[in-house]
Design a protein around this motif. Structure first.
Motif, PDB file in Angstrom:
ATOM      1  N   TYR A  25       8.906 102.269 -23.905  1.00  0.00           N
ATOM      2  CA  TYR A  25       7.781 101.525 -24.458  1.00  0.00           C
ATOM      3  C   TYR A  25       6.476 101.805 -23.702  1.00  0.00           C
ATOM      4  N   VAL A  60       8.506  96.758 -16.895  1.00  0.00           N
ATOM      5  CA  VAL A  60       8.132  95.390 -16.516  1.00  0.00           C
ATOM      6  C   VAL A  60       9.034  94.900 -15.384  1.00  0.00           C
ATOM      7  N   CYS A  85       7.524  89.905 -18.260  1.00  0.00           N
ATOM      8  CA  CYS A  85       8.111  89.917 -19.607  1.00  0.00           C
ATOM      9  C   CYS A  85       8.183  88.471 -20.089  1.00  0.00           C
ATOM     10  N   PRO A  86       7.402  88.109 -21.114  1.00  0.00           N
ATOM     11  CA  PRO A  86       7.430  86.724 -21.608  1.00  0.00           C
ATOM     12  C   PRO A  86       8.838  86.275 -21.993  1.00  0.00           C
ATOM     13  N   LEU A  87       9.651  87.180 -22.546  1.00  0.00           N
ATOM     14  CA  LEU A  87      11.029  86.794 -22.915  1.00  0.00           C
ATOM     15  C   LEU A  87      11.809  86.387 -21.663  1.00  0.00           C
ATOM     16  N   ASN A 113      17.235  91.507 -20.088  1.00  0.00           N
ATOM     17  CA  ASN A 113      15.830  91.067 -20.067  1.00  0.00           C
ATOM     18  C   ASN A 113      15.756  89.644 -19.519  1.00  0.00           C
ATOM     19  N   CYS A 171      11.435  87.636 -27.930  1.00  0.00           N
ATOM     20  CA  CYS A 171      10.450  88.629 -27.501  1.00  0.00           C
ATOM     21  C   CYS A 171       9.240  88.502 -28.410  1.00  0.00           C
ATOM     22  N   VAL A 172       8.089  88.201 -27.814  1.00  0.00           N
ATOM     23  CA  VAL A 172       6.890  87.970 -28.627  1.00  0.00           C
ATOM     24  C   VAL A 172       6.482  89.236 -29.388  1.00  0.00           C
ATOM     25  N   THR A 173       6.761  90.380 -28.822  1.00  0.00           N
ATOM     26  CA  THR A 173       6.357  91.646 -29.462  1.00  0.00           C
ATOM     27  C   THR A 173       7.229  91.921 -30.686  1.00  0.00           C
ATOM     28  N   HIS A 174       8.534  91.745 -30.554  1.00  0.00           N
ATOM     29  CA  HIS A 174       9.417  91.972 -31.712  1.00  0.00           C
ATOM     30  C   HIS A 174       9.239  90.882 -32.767  1.00  0.00           C
ATOM     31  N   CYS A 259       3.603  95.875 -26.719  1.00  0.00           N
ATOM     32  CA  CYS A 259       3.848  94.916 -25.629  1.00  0.00           C
ATOM     33  C   CYS A 259       2.737  95.087 -24.583  1.00  0.00           C
ATOM     34  N   MET A 262       3.966  96.025 -21.028  1.00  0.00           N
ATOM     35  CA  MET A 262       4.385  97.425 -20.863  1.00  0.00           C
ATOM     36  C   MET A 262       3.163  98.325 -20.711  1.00  0.00           C
TER      37      MET A 262
HETATM   38  S1  SF4 Z   1       8.816  94.266 -25.463  1.00  0.00           S
HETATM   39 FE1  SF4 Z   1       9.466  92.123 -25.416  1.00  0.00          FE
HETATM   40  S2  SF4 Z   1      11.313  92.099 -24.151  1.00  0.00           S
HETATM   41 FE2  SF4 Z   1      10.260  94.057 -23.766  1.00  0.00          FE
HETATM   42  S3  SF4 Z   1       8.956  93.633 -21.976  1.00  0.00           S
HETATM   43 FE3  SF4 Z   1       7.688  93.256 -23.790  1.00  0.00          FE
HETATM   44  S4  SF4 Z   1       7.930  91.049 -24.169  1.00  0.00           S
HETATM   45 FE4  SF4 Z   1       9.585  91.641 -22.783  1.00  0.00          FE
END
Ligand code: SF4
Length: 305
Positions: A25, A60, A85-87, A113, A171-174, A259, A262
């Motif tokens: 990523y 991350v 990583c917010p998750l 994660n 995961c906020v991005t997914h 992300c 990332m």
């Molecule tokens: S893509 Fe999602 S799970 Fe991966 S580092 Fe970013 S927020 Fe965390």
């Protein structure tokens, strides 16, 4: 491409006996700079196998921590200390301990994660590629707590038929990839195969063709006769896919699936990291040993290929 900055990085790599690892990523130029690219666990395994003294982890924090858990004695650096990583931050060890106290007989499975402290409170670690096999290996009838990603958790429940206690993390991005995004991408690229990551929401997974981890997407695209693909995951994967599949086309389901954590890592920050030996990632030994147990139990079920 060699530039003055990449030449400086290469000189410092030799001086420090360092290796650069980059997640799929990462920005394209960071991936191109790296000695190895891959998913978080592949990279941590590379970190454990390398003879290098210093590991620069372009990813991350939980990923650099996993490398530190598996590689005691090596110096693990992350080029931006704010790359979190917010998750993984959606559950703390304290919250997991509280949940465990309500389900004292439950087996705890944590997605990689997650923080080292959460791994230390877990029985098994898993990745998005092996979560189904890990859960299937647990004795039938055992109560299972799955943290922290509810979307991956629901995918595992569906595949295994096991009724798990899910933590409501995501995961906020997914989660930013919508069903409409996928429909619009399909309309724009008719015939393309849609590959969705298990961290995506249920409506997205329901209309995709394949549900695959990032490593599985790379293998699937390489072995497929199809010529065009839509990816429902972080957009950085497109760079790796294009590099490995000349002549095939790849499109992001959503350009919003970026992300920001990332993308904090830049080529300049990799140079500064090697110059200043910053930022060191360390895991207290009592946490490291317990977290490593959860990772070792995963590997015992699914030995590294
Ligand atoms: S893509 Fe999602 S799970 Fe991966 S580092 Fe970013 S927020 Fe965390």
């Amino acid at each position: 491409m060699r530039t003055p900055i990449t030449e400086k990085i290469n000189r410092l790599k030799i001086k420090r006996n360092a290796v650069i690892l980059a997640h799929n990523y990462q920005e394209a130029e960071v991936q191109d700079l790296a000695d190895f690219t891959g998913d978080s666990l592949e990279l941590s395994r590379k970190a454990a196998q390398t003879q290098a003294d210093v590991i620069v982890f372009c990813g991350v924090k939980f990923m650099a921590e996993t490398a530190a858990i598996l590689s005691p004695g090596k110096t693990v650096l992350i080029p931006d200390r704010h790359a979190g990583c917010p998750l993984s931050d959606m559950i703390t060890a304290k919250q997991l301990i509280e949940l465990k106290s309500k389900h004292p007989e439950a087996v705890v499975v944590c997605y990689v994660n997650s923080s080292a402290a959460v791994k230390a409170e877990s029985d098994y670690c898993c990745t998005s590629a092996n979560a189904v096999e890990i859960v299937n290996s647990i004795e039938p009838g055992k109560e299972i707590i799955f943290v922290p990603d509810q979307h991956l958790g629901r995918f595992v429940v569906e595949k295994t038929g096991r009724d798990m206690i899910l933590w409501p993390g995501y995961c906020v991005t997914h989660a930013a990839i919508t069903e409409d995004d996928v429909k619009q991408a399909r309309a724009a690229h008719p015939g393309a195969i849609v590959m969705a990551h298990p961290d995506c929401t249920d409506p997205v997974k329901a209309i995709c063709d394949q549900i695959l981890s990032t490593g599985q997407m790379l293998k699937f695209a390489l072995n497929s006769d199809a010529k065009s693909f839509i990816t429902a995951t972080e957009t950085g994967i497109i760079h790796s896919l294009k590099k490995q599949n000349l002549g095939k086309e790849f499109f992001a389901a959503s350009e919003r699936a970026v992300c920001p954590n990332m993308k904090r890592i830049t080529v300049e920050k990799v140079l500064w990291s090697l110059e200043d030996m910053n930022y060191k990632i360390t895991v207290p030994e009592q946490i490291r040993i317990r977290a490593k147990n959860a990772l070792d139990r995963m590997v015992a079920i699914l030995p590294a290929k």
